[in-house]
Design a protein around this motif. Structure first.
Motif, mmCIF file in Angstrom:
data_model
loop_
_atom_site.group_PDB
_atom_site.id
_atom_site.type_symbol
_atom_site.label_atom_id
_atom_site.label_comp_id
_atom_site.label_asym_id
_atom_site.label_seq_id
_atom_site.Cartn_x
_atom_site.Cartn_y
_atom_site.Cartn_z
ATOM 1 N N VAL A 159 0.935 -1.177 0.132
ATOM 2 C CA VAL A 159 0.177 0.062 0.026
ATOM 3 C C VAL A 159 0.987 1.233 -0.011
ATOM 4 C CG1 VAL A 159 -1.724 1.363 1.355
ATOM 5 C CG2 VAL A 159 -1.876 -1.243 1.231
ATOM 6 N N THR A 160 0.882 2.134 -0.889
ATOM 7 C CA THR A 160 1.727 3.292 -0.920
ATOM 8 C C THR A 160 0.789 4.498 -0.625
ATOM 9 O OG1 THR A 160 2.735 2.370 -2.757
ATOM 10 C CG2 THR A 160 2.956 4.675 -2.572
ATOM 11 N N TYR A 161 1.740 5.310 0.144
ATOM 12 C CA TYR A 161 0.931 6.848 0.550
ATOM 13 C C TYR A 161 2.054 7.879 0.121
ATOM 14 C CZ TYR A 161 -1.893 3.977 3.746
ATOM 15 O OH TYR A 161 -2.797 3.014 4.375
ATOM 16 N N GLU A 162 1.283 8.818 -0.396
ATOM 17 C CA GLU A 162 2.162 9.990 -0.769
ATOM 18 C C GLU A 162 1.609 11.131 -0.210
ATOM 19 O OE1 GLU A 162 1.442 10.146 -5.207
ATOM 20 O OE2 GLU A 162 2.775 8.359 -5.356
ATOM 21 N N LEU A 163 2.651 12.297 0.135
ATOM 22 C CA LEU A 163 2.346 13.298 0.558
ATOM 23 C C LEU A 163 3.178 14.295 -0.318
ATOM 24 C CD1 LEU A 163 1.323 15.343 2.770
ATOM 25 C CD2 LEU A 163 3.538 14.743 4.190
ATOM 26 N N GLY A 164 2.499 15.293 -0.827
ATOM 27 C CA GLY A 164 2.972 16.203 -1.810
ATOM 28 C C GLY A 164 3.420 17.554 -0.816
ATOM 29 N N LEU A 165 4.587 18.214 -0.743
ATOM 30 C CA LEU A 165 5.277 19.227 -0.046
ATOM 31 C C LEU A 165 5.133 20.339 -0.795
ATOM 32 C CD1 LEU A 165 8.180 17.262 1.750
ATOM 33 C CD2 LEU A 165 5.966 17.399 2.457
ATOM 34 N N PRO A 166 4.986 21.575 0.007
ATOM 35 C CA PRO A 166 5.208 22.707 -0.739
ATOM 36 C C PRO A 166 5.980 22.975 -1.583
ATOM 37 C CG PRO A 166 4.666 22.903 1.417
ATOM 38 C CD PRO A 166 5.171 21.815 1.151
ATOM 39 N N ASP A 167 7.601 22.384 -1.568
ATOM 40 C CA ASP A 167 8.495 22.802 -2.248
ATOM 41 C C ASP A 167 8.726 21.904 -3.637
ATOM 42 O OD1 ASP A 167 9.262 20.245 -1.379
ATOM 43 O OD2 ASP A 167 10.970 21.087 -0.028
ATOM 44 N N GLY A 168 7.464 21.048 -3.568
ATOM 45 C CA GLY A 168 7.289 20.179 -5.082
ATOM 46 C C GLY A 168 7.876 18.620 -4.740
ATOM 47 N N ARG A 169 8.617 18.361 -3.533
ATOM 48 C CA ARG A 169 8.807 17.257 -3.401
ATOM 49 C C ARG A 169 7.831 16.278 -2.949
ATOM 50 N NH1 ARG A 169 12.378 16.430 1.381
ATOM 51 N NH2 ARG A 169 11.250 18.492 1.997
ATOM 52 N N ILE A 170 7.988 14.921 -3.500
ATOM 53 C CA ILE A 170 6.644 13.984 -2.718
ATOM 54 C C ILE A 170 7.164 12.848 -1.804
ATOM 55 C CG2 ILE A 170 5.091 12.266 -3.487
ATOM 56 C CD1 ILE A 170 4.791 13.777 -6.185
ATOM 57 N N LEU A 171 6.755 12.907 -0.683
ATOM 58 C CA LEU A 171 7.177 11.780 0.138
ATOM 59 C C LEU A 171 6.471 10.752 -0.186
ATOM 60 C CD1 LEU A 171 7.731 13.758 3.366
ATOM 61 C CD2 LEU A 171 9.392 13.253 1.776
ATOM 62 N N TRP B 241 5.099 10.159 16.304
ATOM 63 C CA TRP B 241 3.981 9.863 17.346
ATOM 64 C C TRP B 241 3.288 11.124 17.746
ATOM 65 C CZ3 TRP B 241 2.117 5.590 16.849
ATOM 66 C CH2 TRP B 241 3.047 4.320 16.690
ATOM 67 N N SER B 242 3.935 12.494 17.744
ATOM 68 C CA SER B 242 3.345 13.593 18.134
ATOM 69 C C SER B 242 2.093 14.035 16.919
ATOM 70 C CB SER B 242 4.517 14.729 18.063
ATOM 71 O OG SER B 242 3.585 15.933 18.265
ATOM 72 N N CYS B 243 2.694 13.631 15.702
ATOM 73 C CA CYS B 243 1.691 13.603 14.541
ATOM 74 C C CYS B 243 0.467 12.880 14.858
ATOM 75 C CB CYS B 243 2.330 13.617 13.504
ATOM 76 S SG CYS B 243 1.255 13.819 11.943
ATOM 77 N N VAL B 244 0.901 11.419 15.051
ATOM 78 C CA VAL B 244 -0.010 10.558 15.041
ATOM 79 C C VAL B 244 -1.042 10.627 16.204
ATOM 80 C CG1 VAL B 244 -0.436 7.857 15.544
ATOM 81 C CG2 VAL B 244 1.127 8.772 13.879
ATOM 82 N N CYS B 245 -0.710 10.842 17.484
ATOM 83 C CA CYS B 245 -1.344 10.953 18.710
ATOM 84 C C CYS B 245 -2.028 12.277 18.874
ATOM 85 C CB CYS B 245 -0.373 10.565 19.855
ATOM 86 S SG CYS B 245 -0.028 9.015 19.898
ATOM 87 N N ASP B 246 -1.394 13.192 18.596
ATOM 88 C CA ASP B 246 -1.772 14.833 18.955
ATOM 89 C C ASP B 246 -2.043 15.559 17.661
ATOM 90 O OD1 ASP B 246 -1.275 14.003 21.626
ATOM 91 O OD2 ASP B 246 0.951 14.720 21.510
ATOM 92 N N GLY B 247 -2.070 14.992 16.498
ATOM 93 C CA GLY B 247 -2.336 15.792 15.305
ATOM 94 C C GLY B 247 -1.220 17.049 15.132
ATOM 95 N N VAL B 248 -0.019 16.904 15.711
ATOM 96 C CA VAL B 248 0.751 18.142 15.478
ATOM 97 C C VAL B 248 1.515 17.804 14.088
ATOM 98 C CG1 VAL B 248 2.956 19.179 16.462
ATOM 99 C CG2 VAL B 248 1.010 18.511 17.872
ATOM 100 N N ARG B 249 1.351 18.442 13.083
ATOM 101 C CA ARG B 249 1.887 18.191 11.815
ATOM 102 C C ARG B 249 3.414 18.491 11.952
ATOM 103 N NH1 ARG B 249 -1.847 19.416 7.007
ATOM 104 N NH2 ARG B 249 -3.652 18.234 7.544
ATOM 105 N N PRO B 250 4.275 17.642 11.355
ATOM 106 C CA PRO B 250 5.832 17.944 11.304
ATOM 107 C C PRO B 250 6.081 19.284 10.373
ATOM 108 C CG PRO B 250 5.444 16.081 10.096
ATOM 109 C CD PRO B 250 4.293 16.611 10.665
ATOM 110 N N PRO B 251 7.061 19.985 10.743
ATOM 111 C CA PRO B 251 7.552 21.348 9.755
ATOM 112 C C PRO B 251 7.797 20.862 8.542
ATOM 113 C CG PRO B 251 9.090 20.973 11.403
ATOM 114 C CD PRO B 251 8.132 19.919 11.725
ATOM 115 N N ARG B 252 7.239 21.162 7.436
ATOM 116 C CA ARG B 252 7.258 20.905 5.946
ATOM 117 C C ARG B 252 7.887 21.971 5.333
ATOM 118 N NH1 ARG B 252 8.622 15.643 6.638
ATOM 119 N NH2 ARG B 252 6.892 14.266 7.480
ATOM 120 N N GLY B 253 8.192 23.067 5.493
ATOM 121 C CA GLY B 253 8.477 24.295 4.727
ATOM 122 C C GLY B 253 7.343 24.943 4.286
ATOM 123 N N MET B 254 6.300 24.943 5.005
ATOM 124 C CA MET B 254 5.024 25.469 4.748
ATOM 125 C C MET B 254 5.590 27.115 4.907
ATOM 126 S SD MET B 254 2.948 23.387 3.957
ATOM 127 C CE MET B 254 1.225 24.678 3.989
#
Length: 119
Positions: A13-25, A59-72
């Motif tokens: 199962v593949t998950y993708e996340l597009g970042l503001p700088d154009g990268r895709i995790l 785990w902060s993201c999963v449990c508390d909904g705190v998104r990691p800094p992604r260059g927003m």
């Protein structure tokens, strides 16, 4: 996710996340052959190389909904209405550089002062 021949695999199962700088995790979740959990090395690899986070951030993201800094980009500060800028520059006589750093509240107060005292 498709392979070079356009086929989709059923064991990932593949998950993708597009970042503001154009990268895709991209991370792929596969099922271990013997249905055991993933080992610590694979888990660290997924966090570091695919998700680009460390374990506390994950785990902060999963449990508390705190998104990691992604260059927003920072949200733009509230801009002044064009007619207010025009008044401050042409009627009040303020330099454009001074107007560009004013908050909306300060700009309105300055125009009101102009109308009540100067004008």
């Amino acid at each position: 996710m498709r392979d070079a021949r356009g086929r989709t695999g059923t064991h990932h199962v593949t998950y993708e996340l597009g970042l503001p700088d154009g990268r895709i995790l991209r991370t792929r979740i596969s099922h271990p052959v013997d249905r055991t959990d993933y080992g610590p090395r694979l888990w660290r690899h997924i966090l570091r190389d695919q998700l680009e986070v460390d374990e506390p951030v994950f785990w902060s993201c999963v449990c508390d909904g705190v998104r990691p800094p992604r260059g927003m980009p920072a949200p733009p500060r509230e801009s002044l209405p064009a007619d207010l800028v025009h008044l401050l520059i042409s009627r009040v006589g303020l330099p454009e550089a001074d107007v560009s750093v004013m908050s909306k509240e300060d700009a309105i107060a300055r125009v009101q002062r102009y109308w009540s005292e100067d004008g």
